[in-house]
Design an enzyme around this catalytic site. Structure first.
Site, PDB file in Angstrom:
ATOM      1  CE  LYS A 185      -1.759   2.689   3.035  1.00  0.00           C
ATOM      2  NZ  LYS A 185      -1.683   3.963   2.278  1.00  0.00           N
ATOM      3  CD  GLU A 260      13.833   1.067   8.293  1.00  0.00           C
ATOM      4  OE1 GLU A 260      14.444   2.063   8.723  1.00  0.00           O
ATOM      5  OE2 GLU A 260      14.309  -0.078   8.331  1.00  0.00           O
ATOM      6  CB  CYS A 294      13.295   9.390   7.769  1.00  0.00           C
ATOM      7  SG  CYS A 294      14.100   8.389   6.501  1.00  0.00           S
TER       8      CYS A 294
HETATM    9  P1  NAD Z   1       2.477   8.355   7.863  1.00  0.00           P
HETATM   10  O1  NAD Z   1       2.859   7.545   9.035  1.00  0.00           O
HETATM   11  O2  NAD Z   1       1.372   9.332   7.993  1.00  0.00           O
HETATM   12  O3  NAD Z   1       2.073   7.426   6.636  1.00  0.00           O
HETATM   13  C1  NAD Z   1       2.911   6.416   6.157  1.00  0.00           C
HETATM   14  C2  NAD Z   1       2.075   5.346   5.493  1.00  0.00           C
HETATM   15  O4  NAD Z   1       1.265   4.746   6.491  1.00  0.00           O
HETATM   16  C3  NAD Z   1       1.126   5.861   4.419  1.00  0.00           C
HETATM   17  O5  NAD Z   1       1.035   4.913   3.392  1.00  0.00           O
HETATM   18  C4  NAD Z   1      -0.187   5.944   5.167  1.00  0.00           C
HETATM   19  O6  NAD Z   1      -1.313   5.845   4.313  1.00  0.00           O
HETATM   20  C5  NAD Z   1      -0.084   4.755   6.079  1.00  0.00           C
HETATM   21  N1  NAD Z   1      -0.931   4.811   7.271  1.00  0.00           N
HETATM   22  C6  NAD Z   1      -1.471   5.888   7.885  1.00  0.00           C
HETATM   23  N2  NAD Z   1      -2.205   5.501   8.957  1.00  0.00           N
HETATM   24  C7  NAD Z   1      -2.107   4.152   9.034  1.00  0.00           C
HETATM   25  C8  NAD Z   1      -2.614   3.180   9.936  1.00  0.00           C
HETATM   26  N3  NAD Z   1      -3.395   3.515  10.967  1.00  0.00           N
HETATM   27  N4  NAD Z   1      -2.290   1.900   9.724  1.00  0.00           N
HETATM   28  C9  NAD Z   1      -1.493   1.527   8.691  1.00  0.00           C
HETATM   29  N5  NAD Z   1      -0.995   2.419   7.796  1.00  0.00           N
HETATM   30  C10 NAD Z   1      -1.302   3.717   7.969  1.00  0.00           C
HETATM   31  O7  NAD Z   1       3.809   9.043   7.390  1.00  0.00           O
HETATM   32  P2  NAD Z   1       3.982  10.055   6.199  1.00  0.00           P
HETATM   33  O8  NAD Z   1       3.533  11.388   6.663  1.00  0.00           O
HETATM   34  O9  NAD Z   1       3.395   9.488   4.955  1.00  0.00           O
HETATM   35  O10 NAD Z   1       5.572  10.015   6.004  1.00  0.00           O
HETATM   36  C11 NAD Z   1       6.421  10.821   6.696  1.00  0.00           C
HETATM   37  C12 NAD Z   1       7.020  10.085   7.863  1.00  0.00           C
HETATM   38  O11 NAD Z   1       7.709   8.920   7.409  1.00  0.00           O
HETATM   39  C13 NAD Z   1       8.051  10.884   8.596  1.00  0.00           C
HETATM   40  O12 NAD Z   1       7.886  10.730   9.974  1.00  0.00           O
HETATM   41  C14 NAD Z   1       9.359  10.264   8.160  1.00  0.00           C
HETATM   42  O13 NAD Z   1      10.422  10.440   9.047  1.00  0.00           O
HETATM   43  C15 NAD Z   1       8.988   8.862   8.015  1.00  0.00           C
HETATM   44  N6  NAD Z   1       9.967   8.188   7.162  1.00  0.00           N
HETATM   45  C16 NAD Z   1      10.819   7.270   7.724  1.00  0.00           C
HETATM   46  C17 NAD Z   1      11.782   6.659   6.934  1.00  0.00           C
HETATM   47  C18 NAD Z   1      12.750   5.661   7.484  1.00  0.00           C
HETATM   48  O14 NAD Z   1      13.290   4.871   6.703  1.00  0.00           O
HETATM   49  N7  NAD Z   1      13.029   5.627   8.767  1.00  0.00           N
HETATM   50  C19 NAD Z   1      11.869   6.973   5.598  1.00  0.00           C
HETATM   51  C20 NAD Z   1      10.999   7.919   5.086  1.00  0.00           C
HETATM   52  C21 NAD Z   1      10.038   8.497   5.885  1.00  0.00           C
END
Ligand code: NAD
Length: 500
Positions: A185, A260, A294
């Site tokens: 997803k 991650e 991130c």
């Molecule tokens: P997010 O957590 O809002 O969303 C990430 C994904 O999770 C999306 O596909 C979203 O639709 C899904 N999601 C949302 N709610 C969910 C739930 N209840 N259950 C399952 N899936 C759900 O994050 P974002 O705003 O899309 O991305 C930014 C964040 O991602 C930042 O905090 C960033 O640091 C982090 N990030 C981490 C890494 C890493 O490798 N450590 C890499 C890139 C981004």
């Protein structure tokens, strides 16, 4: 949202349906997710919205495909992944433009980094597929004990919007190489390029059901996937808040979870640093991808004696960054990926000021009338103290805090004074200090005299609230496999228990 700008040619032919069981199909309930171009907020496409009915179908397709895919030789799985890498390279122009339109990443980055790195990840895992070996253990006399690495089963992959292509490859590559099938997803904001990858995978011969793509909203489709009893492992990249929800959702069938999550990278510049390299590296650390990374170096820590000299050069460089339409090859910084996220990033400028920060640069959207409709934020530099919210919370934008420090001991304390532990960097000419501080920083990755290097051969991941598990490197193959221990009685006597 305006629908003023014409839909670019690349997007007209884009796939907008779900990919399940080797076919593109409409969503069962007919819902559509609008996808916007962050340059001007014009509508790019409407993508089918996966709901639980579709996720059930995707999981069923992945379960059905698993036994045959697991039995496929590792060499054959690898060969197909190498073909995926080649197909991505052949499609680089299209993929780059589509990723730029969907995310706002400058075209020079999508062409120079996102797409080549995506191909490189598939190629690395294509190459590694048949190099995963088991072990033979010295055990009791008369027994042979060997350990094989078995695929975990059906992997649910959930990716965020900041690097859609890249994270698709980081999860798909090792999962498929190891013999798992996948339901992925992608983020609702940026679903387009992953669907293109699905098409390429089908074209090179990845069997139906091995890969399934279900764009949907996080709270519904994502949550349902994380709870699903037909999923054996969730590989999640996203925010720490959502990561916790994924862990809770996984409890129903005790599926494996890999996380991650967010970061608050410290980038430390010592007084003996190669100054020009550190200035350029610090700018890349925070402004690349508009700071939506991130591993961004979002906390710049400067040793007092060189802080003024460093800042003069750094502010000059940050000021000169070309902000503009990401399709322009000259653009170095594009828009953030959504209006909601732009507003969130801008809110941190007020938060910083309230806590006593001085805004040294930027602090708002650009003045250029051509950029007013988009999600732009200028490179922003503020002073801050280690406990301030801007030094503790992930802003995820072109926003860097600057803090001065006296000595090595103090800066190690400051660097480690966050709940996150993903990446961090330091700049020094002192080799011993480089090793010493790298060891003392509590993160999964440290860069010395560079920042934000990634390579499929090197493990990527964090500690603390940045999550657990590692993407890439050989480590990733262990994340996507379970150890299976097999005992063979070669010539051992029957044990004395119950001997008649
Ligand atoms: P997010 O957590 O809002 O969303 C990430 C994904 O999770 C999306 O596909 C979203 O639709 C899904 N999601 C949302 N709610 C969910 C739930 N209840 N259950 C399952 N899936 C759900 O994050 P974002 O705003 O899309 O991305 C930014 C964040 O991602 C930042 O905090 C960033 O640091 C982090 N990030 C981490 C890494 C890493 O490798 N450590 C890499 C890139 C981004």
């Amino acid at each position: 949202m305006s629908a003023a700008s014409p839909i670019p040619a690349a997007v007209k032919s884009v796939e907008t349906r779900l990919f399940i069981g080797g076919e593109f199909v409409p969503a069962a309930e007919g819902g559509l997710i609008p996808v916007y171009n962050p340059h001007d907020n014009s509508l790019l496409a409407k993508v089918a919205e996966a709901t639980p009915v579709d996720i059930d179908r995707a999981v069923a397709a992945a379960r059905a495909a698993f036994p045959a895919w697991k039995r496929t030789t590792a060499a054959e799985r690898g060969r197909l992944l190498l073909k995926v890498a080649d197909a991505i390279e052949a499609d680089a122009e299209y993929l780059s433009e589509l990723e730029t339109l969907d995310t706002g990443h400058p075209i020079r980055d999508t062409k120079g980094l996102d797409v080549p790195r995506t191909a490189a990840a598939f190629r690395y895992f294509g190459g590694i597929a048949d190099k995963v070996r088991g072990t033979v253990n010295p055990v009791d006399n008369g027994f042979l004990n060997y350990v094989t690495r078995e695929p975990v089963g059906v992997v649910g992959a959930i990716v965020p919007w900041n690097f859609p292509l890249l994270f698709t490859s980081w999860k798909m590559g090792p999962a498929l190489a190891a013999g798992n099938t996948v339901v992925l997803k992608q983020a609702e904001l940026t679903p387009l390029t992953t669907l293109r990858i699905a098409r390429l995978m089908a074209e090179v011969g990845i069997p139906p059901g091995v890969v399934n793509i279900v764009p949907g909203y996080g709270h519904s489709a994502g949550q349902y996937l994380a709870e699903h009893k037909g999923i054996n492992k969730i590989s999640f990249t996203g925010s720490t808040v959502t990561g916790r929800k994924v862990v809770a959702a996984s409890a129903g069938n005790l599926k494996r979870v890999q996380l991650e999550l967010g970061g608050k990278g410290a980038n430390i510049v010592f007084d003996d640093a190669p100054l020009d390299a550190a200035v350029a590296g610090a700018a890349f650390a925070i402004f690349h991808n508009q700071g939506q990374a991130c591993i961004a170096g979002s906390r710049l820590l400067l040793q007092e004696s060189i802080a003024d000299a460093f800042l003069e050069k750094f502010l000059g460089l940050a000021w000169s960054i070309r902000v503009g339409n990401p399709l322009d090859p000259q653009t170095e910084m594009g828009p953030l990926t959504s209006p909601g996220h732009r507003d969130r990033v801008l809110s941190y400028i007020g938060i910083a000021k309230e806590q006593g920060s001085a805004v040294l640069l930027g602090g708002g959207p650009p003045n250029d009338p051509a950029l007013q409709a988009g999600c732009y934020v200028m490179p922003t530099v503020v002073t801050a103290q280690p406990g301030d919210r801007v030094c503790q919370e992930e802003v995820f934008g072109p926003f860097v805090s600057v803090t001065r420090f006296r000595d090595e001991a103090e800066v190690i304390d400051i660097a480690n004074a966050t709940e996150y532990g993903l990446g961090g960097g330091l700049w020094t000419r002192d080799l011993q200090r480089g090793h010493r501080v790298a060891s003392a920083i509590n993160t999964g990755m440290v860069w010395v005299n560079s920042y934000k290097r990634v390579n499929p051969g090197s493990p990527f991941g964090g500690v603390g609230q940045s999550g657990y598990g590692r993407e890439m490197g050989f480590e990733a193959m262990h994340e996507y496999t379970d150890a299976k221990s097999v005992w063979i009685n070669v010539d051992a006597q029957t044990p004395p228990f119950y001997k008649r």
